[in-house]
Design a protein around this motif. Structure first.
Motif, mmCIF file in Angstrom:
data_model
loop_
_atom_site.group_PDB
_atom_site.id
_atom_site.type_symbol
_atom_site.label_atom_id
_atom_site.label_comp_id
_atom_site.label_asym_id
_atom_site.label_seq_id
_atom_site.Cartn_x
_atom_site.Cartn_y
_atom_site.Cartn_z
ATOM 1 N N MET A 22 0.799 -1.207 -0.021
ATOM 2 C CA MET A 22 0.012 0.047 -0.016
ATOM 3 C C MET A 22 0.734 1.135 -0.090
ATOM 4 S SD MET A 22 -2.657 -1.991 -0.005
ATOM 5 C CE MET A 22 -4.013 -0.790 0.189
ATOM 6 N N LYS A 23 2.089 0.976 0.149
ATOM 7 C CA LYS A 23 3.088 2.388 -0.051
ATOM 8 C C LYS A 23 3.013 3.208 -0.912
ATOM 9 C CE LYS A 23 6.458 1.208 3.586
ATOM 10 N NZ LYS A 23 5.618 -0.095 4.417
ATOM 11 N N PRO A 24 2.797 2.379 -2.367
ATOM 12 C CA PRO A 24 2.704 3.395 -3.534
ATOM 13 C C PRO A 24 1.257 4.236 -3.563
ATOM 14 C CG PRO A 24 3.235 1.222 -4.193
ATOM 15 C CD PRO A 24 3.126 1.012 -2.572
ATOM 16 N N ALA A 44 5.289 8.992 11.208
ATOM 17 C CA ALA A 44 5.187 7.889 10.590
ATOM 18 C C ALA A 44 5.962 6.664 11.161
ATOM 19 C CB ALA A 44 5.548 8.070 9.054
ATOM 20 N N THR A 45 5.526 5.516 10.766
ATOM 21 C CA THR A 45 6.519 4.199 11.037
ATOM 22 C C THR A 45 7.574 4.257 10.168
ATOM 23 O OG1 THR A 45 4.931 3.006 9.664
ATOM 24 C CG2 THR A 45 4.634 2.846 11.823
ATOM 25 N N GLY A 46 8.748 3.785 10.527
ATOM 26 C CA GLY A 46 9.925 3.744 10.118
ATOM 27 C C GLY A 46 10.276 3.753 8.589
ATOM 28 N N THR A 47 9.910 2.790 7.918
ATOM 29 C CA THR A 47 10.080 2.750 6.501
ATOM 30 C C THR A 47 8.919 3.634 5.651
ATOM 31 O OG1 THR A 47 10.303 0.322 6.990
ATOM 32 C CG2 THR A 47 10.421 1.013 4.581
ATOM 33 N N THR A 48 7.875 3.512 6.209
ATOM 34 C CA THR A 48 6.960 4.670 5.490
ATOM 35 C C THR A 48 7.390 6.059 5.843
ATOM 36 O OG1 THR A 48 5.046 3.101 6.199
ATOM 37 C CG2 THR A 48 4.442 5.437 5.797
ATOM 38 N N GLY A 49 7.875 6.349 6.913
ATOM 39 C CA GLY A 49 8.526 7.726 6.986
ATOM 40 C C GLY A 49 9.485 8.054 6.328
ATOM 41 N N ILE A 64 9.899 3.449 15.081
ATOM 42 C CA ILE A 64 10.404 2.052 14.467
ATOM 43 C C ILE A 64 9.535 1.658 13.342
ATOM 44 C CG2 ILE A 64 10.922 -0.121 15.673
ATOM 45 C CD1 ILE A 64 12.618 1.900 16.996
ATOM 46 N N SER A 65 10.179 0.935 12.720
ATOM 47 C CA SER A 65 9.594 0.094 11.556
ATOM 48 C C SER A 65 8.362 -0.664 12.252
ATOM 49 C CB SER A 65 10.695 -0.837 10.917
ATOM 50 O OG SER A 65 9.664 -1.636 9.710
ATOM 51 N N GLY A 66 6.967 -0.688 11.312
ATOM 52 C CA GLY A 66 5.943 -1.422 12.086
ATOM 53 C C GLY A 66 6.270 -2.895 12.582
ATOM 54 N N GLY A 70 6.684 -0.279 15.529
ATOM 55 C CA GLY A 70 6.106 0.857 15.335
ATOM 56 C C GLY A 70 4.831 1.274 15.549
ATOM 57 N N ASP A 71 3.777 0.294 15.150
ATOM 58 C CA ASP A 71 2.586 0.449 15.434
ATOM 59 C C ASP A 71 2.037 0.619 16.742
ATOM 60 O OD1 ASP A 71 2.979 -1.391 12.874
ATOM 61 O OD2 ASP A 71 0.632 -1.240 12.681
ATOM 62 N N GLN A 72 2.890 -0.027 17.638
ATOM 63 C CA GLN A 72 2.618 -0.034 19.069
ATOM 64 C C GLN A 72 3.061 1.402 19.706
ATOM 65 O OE1 GLN A 72 3.044 -2.951 21.950
ATOM 66 N NE2 GLN A 72 2.690 -4.627 20.269
ATOM 67 N N PRO A 97 3.285 -10.204 9.656
ATOM 68 C CA PRO A 97 3.841 -10.818 10.981
ATOM 69 C C PRO A 97 3.150 -10.283 12.305
ATOM 70 C CG PRO A 97 5.520 -9.604 9.659
ATOM 71 C CD PRO A 97 4.363 -9.668 8.819
ATOM 72 N N HIS A 98 3.219 -8.996 12.127
ATOM 73 C CA HIS A 98 2.617 -8.102 13.448
ATOM 74 C C HIS A 98 1.019 -7.687 13.203
ATOM 75 C CE1 HIS A 98 3.674 -5.398 10.315
ATOM 76 N NE2 HIS A 98 3.413 -4.295 10.843
ATOM 77 N N ASP A 99 0.308 -8.806 12.784
ATOM 78 C CA ASP A 99 -1.256 -8.551 12.902
ATOM 79 C C ASP A 99 -1.695 -8.183 14.021
ATOM 80 O OD1 ASP A 99 -1.980 -8.522 10.005
ATOM 81 O OD2 ASP A 99 -2.200 -10.814 9.954
HETATM 82 O O1 13P Z 1 3.849 -2.447 9.232
HETATM 83 C C1 13P Z 1 3.767 -1.094 9.057
HETATM 84 C C2 13P Z 1 2.236 -0.947 9.673
HETATM 85 O O2 13P Z 1 1.609 -1.910 10.497
HETATM 86 C C3 13P Z 1 4.297 -0.317 8.473
HETATM 87 O O3 13P Z 1 5.495 -0.294 8.959
HETATM 88 P P1 13P Z 1 6.943 0.468 8.144
HETATM 89 O O4 13P Z 1 6.402 1.941 7.885
HETATM 90 O O5 13P Z 1 8.002 0.376 8.976
HETATM 91 O O6 13P Z 1 6.753 -0.565 6.674
#
Ligand code: 13P
Length: 151
Positions: A22-24, A44-49, A64-66, A70-72, A97-99
């Motif tokens: 969904m990043k695009p 933002a979470t790490g990679t998205t940001g 931190i990356s999700g 990062g979600d937490q 993995p982090h559902d």
């Molecule tokens: O996994 C995410 C949200 O659940 C997003 O994390 P990233 O921005 O690090 O990809």
């Protein structure tokens, strides 16, 4: 639960998050609305940001990356009433993995009455709302009353 009124300020703190597929869509949306987003505080979470910052030039506070927490972190900021709005394009077609963290974040956003967009159509509605650039009142859990009734 008892609730109280709080004012969401004119200048908002907005969390931007997207799963990899969904990043695009989030990059395109953020680029299209960069001028409207610029006056607000962006998290933002790490990679998205990192991707959004390099592609849009917007200044973003990166967590931190999700999958690593990062979600937490965003969920914790919601409970501290730091985050006013969230654009979270989570992937409805791929397990993460982090559902459990994703579910927990969406739950806390509901608990704290945070406006959340999980797709482009809703994000478009939020950013074109007249309240996007204005203060508005909303109900949130009244933690002090909650505590005093339980102690
Ligand atoms: O996994 C995410 C949200 O659940 C997003 O994390 P990233 O921005 O690090 O990809």
């Amino acid at each position: 639960m008892l609730f109280k009124k709080v004012t969401t300020p004119e200048v908002k703190t907005i969390a931007l998050v997207a799963h990899d597929n969904m990043k695009p869509a989030l990059i395109a949306w953020t680029t299209a609305h960069a001028d409207k987003l610029k006056p607000h505080r962006l998290y933002a979470t790490g990679t998205t940001g990192s991707i959004l910052e390099s592609q849009t030039g917007l200044s973003i506070h990166k967590l931190i990356s999700g999958p690593l927490g990062g979600d937490q972190q965003i969920g914790a900021l919601i409970t501290e009433q730091v985050i006013d709005m969230m654009i979270f394009f989570w992937d409805p077609l791929e397990a993460q993995p982090h559902d459990p963290d994703v579910k927990a974040l969406l739950r806390l956003a509901a608990v704290w009455n945070i406006p959340v967009a999980c797709n482009v159509a809703t994000a478009d509605l939020l950013i074109t709302s007249k309240l996007f650039d204005h203060a508005f009142e909303k109900d949130v859990p009244d933690y002090q009353k909650y505590l005093s009734e339980r102690t």
